[in-house]
Design a protein around this motif. Structure first.
Motif, PDB file in Angstrom:
ATOM      1  N   SER A 132       0.630  -1.321  -0.107  1.00 45.59           N
ATOM      2  CA  SER A 132       0.059  -0.059  -0.166  1.00 45.59           C
ATOM      3  C   SER A 132       0.804   1.214  -0.065  1.00 45.59           C
ATOM      4  CB  SER A 132      -0.744   0.029   1.218  1.00 45.59           C
ATOM      5  OG  SER A 132      -1.696  -1.005   1.411  1.00 45.59           O
ATOM      6  N   ALA A 133       1.890   1.169   0.625  1.00 45.76           N
ATOM      7  CA  ALA A 133       2.828   2.391   0.916  1.00 45.76           C
ATOM      8  C   ALA A 133       3.551   2.651  -0.571  1.00 45.76           C
ATOM      9  CB  ALA A 133       3.926   2.288   1.735  1.00 45.76           C
ATOM     10  N   GLU A 134       3.783   1.504  -1.343  1.00 45.50           N
ATOM     11  CA  GLU A 134       4.513   1.452  -2.465  1.00 45.50           C
ATOM     12  C   GLU A 134       3.417   2.232  -3.537  1.00 45.50           C
ATOM     13  OE1 GLU A 134       7.317   0.814  -5.682  1.00 45.50           O
ATOM     14  OE2 GLU A 134       7.161   1.391  -3.739  1.00 45.50           O
ATOM     15  N   ARG A 135       2.303   1.687  -3.625  1.00 44.14           N
ATOM     16  CA  ARG A 135       1.044   2.095  -4.348  1.00 44.14           C
ATOM     17  C   ARG A 135       1.057   3.653  -4.041  1.00 44.14           C
ATOM     18  NH1 ARG A 135      -3.509   1.669  -4.309  1.00 44.14           N
ATOM     19  NH2 ARG A 135      -4.087   1.349  -6.565  1.00 44.14           N
ATOM     20  N   ASN A 136       0.874   4.182  -2.939  1.00 45.14           N
ATOM     21  CA  ASN A 136       0.662   5.617  -2.662  1.00 45.14           C
ATOM     22  C   ASN A 136       1.875   6.208  -3.053  1.00 45.14           C
ATOM     23  OD1 ASN A 136      -1.662   5.105  -1.163  1.00 45.14           O
ATOM     24  ND2 ASN A 136      -0.649   4.887   0.755  1.00 45.14           N
ATOM     25  N   ARG A 137       3.080   5.880  -3.030  1.00 41.18           N
ATOM     26  CA  ARG A 137       4.294   6.466  -3.597  1.00 41.18           C
ATOM     27  C   ARG A 137       4.183   6.358  -5.168  1.00 41.18           C
ATOM     28  NH1 ARG A 137       9.240   5.590  -5.782  1.00 41.18           N
ATOM     29  NH2 ARG A 137       8.774   3.453  -6.104  1.00 41.18           N
ATOM     30  N   ILE A 138       3.576   5.564  -5.732  1.00 40.98           N
ATOM     31  CA  ILE A 138       3.573   5.606  -7.236  1.00 40.98           C
ATOM     32  C   ILE A 138       2.379   6.425  -7.624  1.00 40.98           C
ATOM     33  CG2 ILE A 138       3.045   4.176  -9.109  1.00 40.98           C
ATOM     34  CD1 ILE A 138       5.766   3.940  -8.079  1.00 40.98           C
ATOM     35  N   ILE A 139       1.387   6.293  -6.760  1.00 39.19           N
ATOM     36  CA  ILE A 139       0.204   7.202  -7.077  1.00 39.19           C
ATOM     37  C   ILE A 139       0.529   8.879  -7.001  1.00 39.19           C
ATOM     38  CG2 ILE A 139      -2.062   7.990  -6.293  1.00 39.19           C
ATOM     39  CD1 ILE A 139      -2.659   5.007  -5.691  1.00 39.19           C
ATOM     40  N   GLU A 140       1.252   9.135  -6.253  1.00 39.74           N
ATOM     41  CA  GLU A 140       1.627  10.589  -5.796  1.00 39.74           C
ATOM     42  C   GLU A 140       2.699  10.912  -7.125  1.00 39.74           C
ATOM     43  OE1 GLU A 140       4.122  13.295  -2.706  1.00 39.74           O
ATOM     44  OE2 GLU A 140       3.702  11.176  -2.208  1.00 39.74           O
ATOM     45  N   ARG A 141       3.425  10.020  -7.328  1.00 42.03           N
ATOM     46  CA  ARG A 141       4.540  10.136  -8.535  1.00 42.03           C
ATOM     47  C   ARG A 141       3.708  10.570  -9.902  1.00 42.03           C
ATOM     48  NH1 ARG A 141       9.678   6.333  -9.664  1.00 42.03           N
ATOM     49  NH2 ARG A 141       8.065   4.999 -10.524  1.00 42.03           N
ATOM     50  N   ILE A 142       2.593   9.542 -10.043  1.00 39.02           N
ATOM     51  CA  ILE A 142       1.607   9.643 -11.231  1.00 39.02           C
ATOM     52  C   ILE A 142       1.143  11.247 -11.054  1.00 39.02           C
ATOM     53  CG2 ILE A 142      -0.297   8.954 -12.407  1.00 39.02           C
ATOM     54  CD1 ILE A 142       0.258   6.347 -11.537  1.00 39.02           C
ATOM     55  N   ALA A 143       0.657  11.274  -9.830  1.00 37.90           N
ATOM     56  CA  ALA A 143      -0.067  12.710  -9.972  1.00 37.90           C
ATOM     57  C   ALA A 143       0.799  14.012 -10.104  1.00 37.90           C
ATOM     58  CB  ALA A 143      -0.756  12.991  -8.290  1.00 37.90           C
ATOM     59  N   LYS A 144       2.102  13.982  -9.714  1.00 43.48           N
ATOM     60  CA  LYS A 144       3.065  15.042 -10.022  1.00 43.48           C
ATOM     61  C   LYS A 144       3.436  15.133 -11.165  1.00 43.48           C
ATOM     62  CE  LYS A 144       5.171  15.071  -5.163  1.00 43.48           C
ATOM     63  NZ  LYS A 144       6.645  14.672  -4.614  1.00 43.48           N
ATOM     64  N   ALA A 145       3.448  13.891 -11.946  1.00 43.15           N
ATOM     65  CA  ALA A 145       3.802  13.783 -13.483  1.00 43.15           C
ATOM     66  C   ALA A 145       2.617  14.343 -14.352  1.00 43.15           C
ATOM     67  CB  ALA A 145       4.177  12.454 -13.881  1.00 43.15           C
ATOM     68  N   ASP A 146       1.600  14.157 -13.863  1.00 41.22           N
ATOM     69  CA  ASP A 146       0.363  14.623 -14.543  1.00 41.22           C
ATOM     70  C   ASP A 146       0.471  15.887 -14.659  1.00 41.22           C
ATOM     71  OD1 ASP A 146      -0.084  12.067 -15.743  1.00 41.22           O
ATOM     72  OD2 ASP A 146      -1.487  11.704 -14.064  1.00 41.22           O
ATOM     73  N   ALA A 147       0.533  16.503 -13.251  1.00 35.12           N
ATOM     74  CA  ALA A 147       0.321  17.977 -12.793  1.00 35.12           C
ATOM     75  C   ALA A 147       1.431  18.637 -13.848  1.00 35.12           C
ATOM     76  CB  ALA A 147       0.417  18.299 -11.403  1.00 35.12           C
ATOM     77  N   GLU A 148       2.841  18.311 -13.807  1.00 42.75           N
ATOM     78  CA  GLU A 148       3.661  19.088 -14.341  1.00 42.75           C
ATOM     79  C   GLU A 148       3.245  18.913 -15.826  1.00 42.75           C
ATOM     80  OE1 GLU A 148       8.449  18.905 -15.176  1.00 42.75           O
ATOM     81  OE2 GLU A 148       7.733  17.475 -13.794  1.00 42.75           O
ATOM     82  N   ARG A 149       2.973  17.761 -16.411  1.00 42.46           N
ATOM     83  CA  ARG A 149       2.721  17.735 -17.747  1.00 42.46           C
ATOM     84  C   ARG A 149       1.435  18.684 -18.282  1.00 42.46           C
ATOM     85  NH1 ARG A 149      -0.508  14.251 -20.929  1.00 42.46           N
ATOM     86  NH2 ARG A 149      -1.229  12.782 -19.174  1.00 42.46           N
ATOM     87  N   GLU A 150       0.477  18.773 -17.237  1.00 41.12           N
ATOM     88  CA  GLU A 150      -0.684  19.721 -17.404  1.00 41.12           C
ATOM     89  C   GLU A 150      -0.161  20.987 -17.635  1.00 41.12           C
ATOM     90  OE1 GLU A 150      -4.836  20.682 -15.761  1.00 41.12           O
ATOM     91  OE2 GLU A 150      -3.835  18.921 -14.931  1.00 41.12           O
ATOM     92  N   HIS A 151       0.633  21.253 -16.718  1.00 42.60           N
ATOM     93  CA  HIS A 151       1.513  22.782 -16.552  1.00 42.60           C
ATOM     94  C   HIS A 151       2.108  23.103 -18.038  1.00 42.60           C
ATOM     95  CE1 HIS A 151       3.753  26.225 -15.309  1.00 42.60           C
ATOM     96  NE2 HIS A 151       4.948  25.306 -15.997  1.00 42.60           N
ATOM     97  N   TRP A 152       2.768  22.314 -18.522  1.00 42.00           N
ATOM     98  CA  TRP A 152       3.600  22.491 -19.809  1.00 42.00           C
ATOM     99  C   TRP A 152       2.593  22.699 -20.881  1.00 42.00           C
ATOM    100  CZ3 TRP A 152       7.493  24.855 -18.435  1.00 42.00           C
ATOM    101  CH2 TRP A 152       8.465  24.325 -17.547  1.00 42.00           C
TER     102      TRP A 152
END
Length: 403
Positions: A132-152
């Motif tokens: 679960s901790a690994e899933r949360n880490r990956i989910i957070e990383r996906i969210a950050k990647a999506d947010a940065e991609r949306e920014h650009w």
């Protein structure tokens, strides 16, 4: 969701941020196609790879261990399991039975052991908590990647929108400037044509007067004694007419044609010169100059506006670098989503093993990269060191000096 655009973009309202004023935003069509889906109640396998703020899982007779695991790990803040039972003991038994079920028939003993292990996984330091901790880490990383991609992507869209506005402003003025240039050229051509005809007529009259004067002088020189007086008078009149013709042509055209063969070129030249002073030509040229000046001012202003916006949204990054970054973020998010789907399809123990393998691989790659970085730094220090330090360990020369 408030509105669906013609291109598939969605206008949505944030509902989970806790703000008093909920923010409205637009999700681009590309993002919606790749990363969004509409759902409020789905099967456990239908939500693999998804994450919500709160998840509610309904235990049924068909649920197995993998399905329960998936449902119980979807919520970021809350995960609740709903069991329809007569009492607490019945609920616990249904839960154990579900964890003992497996779509792959591996025998009763294996299923019982796996159920016992699955129940143990619910403790704080068990495999489920690690996964679960690994899933949360990956989910957070996906969210950050999506947010940065949306920014650009949003930044690029802002630049594109500005370019479209600039084009809408510039094109009509450019067309006006081209029309003004065409009008000035047409007016000049008409005036030059008219003046050329006048110059040809005036030049031809002058050349005729010059030829008449020459002929009259020759007649005077060859006239007999009795016709001398009349010939002289005729020669004087012809010469006076020549002088008057030359004066009139010079006053009108600032010069005279040298010969009959030179008349066409002379006429066009003096017509071009005089046309530049004609009021209609002067006015048309002034209008064209003003239109071109407006175009130049628009170009300069739009260039400043574009550079200012570019620096605000891209900084010192080149478009190619931003494009490469967006592509890398999209690929990373896609890989992470596939990883989440893979985790959700495994049992807790299998998922734990996958997490551990990936962690070991990541650590090995980090060590290799760190070693390479240290080697580069050591090489750079060696190149930057003074020459006597670099040569300190070399063997001495014959005369005892270092090379």
């Amino acid at each position: 969701m408030q509105h669906v655009g013609d291109d598939g973009a969605l206008s949505v309202v944030e509902t989970s941020t806790g703000r008093k004023q909920q923010r409205t935003m637009t999700l681009p069509a590309e993002y919606v196609t790749e990363d969004a889906h509409l759902a409020y109640a789905v099967t456990a396998y239908g939500v693999q790879g998804s994450t919500v703020n709160a998840a509610h899982t309904l235990l049924s007779d068909t649920a197995d261990a993998a399905g329960v695991y998936v449902g119980m790990t979807r919520g970021r803040n809350t995960n609740r399991l709903h069991i329809v039972a007569s009492d607490l003991a019945d609920a616990k038994q249904q839960f154990v039975d579900a964890l003992a079920r497996d779509r792959a028939d591996r025998g009763l003993d294996d299923a019982t052991e796996r159920a016992r292990e699955a129940v143990a996984d619910l403790i704080a330091d068990g495999p489920m908590s690690i996964v679960s901790a690994e899933r949360n880490r990956i989910i957070e990383r996906i969210a950050k990647a999506d947010a940065e991609r949306e920014h650009w992507v949003s930044a690029a869209a802002r630049l594109h929108d500005q370019s479209e506005r600039h084009k809408a402003e510039f094109e009509p003025q450019r067309e006006l400037a081209e029309a003004a240039d065409a009008k000035a050229a047409a007016v000049l051509a008409d005036v030059v044509e008219s003046l050329t005809q006048e110059a040809v007529a005036d030049g031809a009259a002058l050349l005729t007067a010059q030829q008449d004067a020459i002929a009259a002088r020759r007649a005077k020189e060859s006239a007999s004694r009795f016709r001398k007086r009349s010939a002289t008078r005729a020669a004087n009149n012809a010469d006076a007419w020549r002088v008057e013709a030359e004066r009139a042509v010079r006053e009108r055209w600032r010069s005279i044609p040298g010969s009959e063969s030179n008349l066409p070129a002379w006429s066009e030249s003096v017509a071009q010169h005089e046309a530049s002073h004609v009021p209609a030509v002067v006015e048309a040229r002034a209008e064209a100059t003003q239109a071109r000046q407006i175009v130049s001012e628009i170009i300069a202003r739009q260039s400043r506006e574009h550079m200012a916006l570019y620096e605000r949204v891209f900084g010192n990054r080149r478009p190619s670098a931003v494009g490469a970054r967006v592509k890398a973020l999209r690929e990373r998010a896609a890989q992470d989503r596939r990883y989440l789907t893979q985790l959700d399809a495994l049992t807790p123990d299998e998922a734990l093993q996958l997490v551990q393998r990936r962690a070991a691989q990541a650590e090995a790659e980090r060590l290799v990269a760190e070693e390479a970085r240290r080697a580069v730094e050591a090489r750079a220090k060696q190149l930057d060191a003074p020459r006597y330090e670099r040569n300190r360990d070399r063997p001495p020369h014959r005369d005892g000096l270092s090379l």
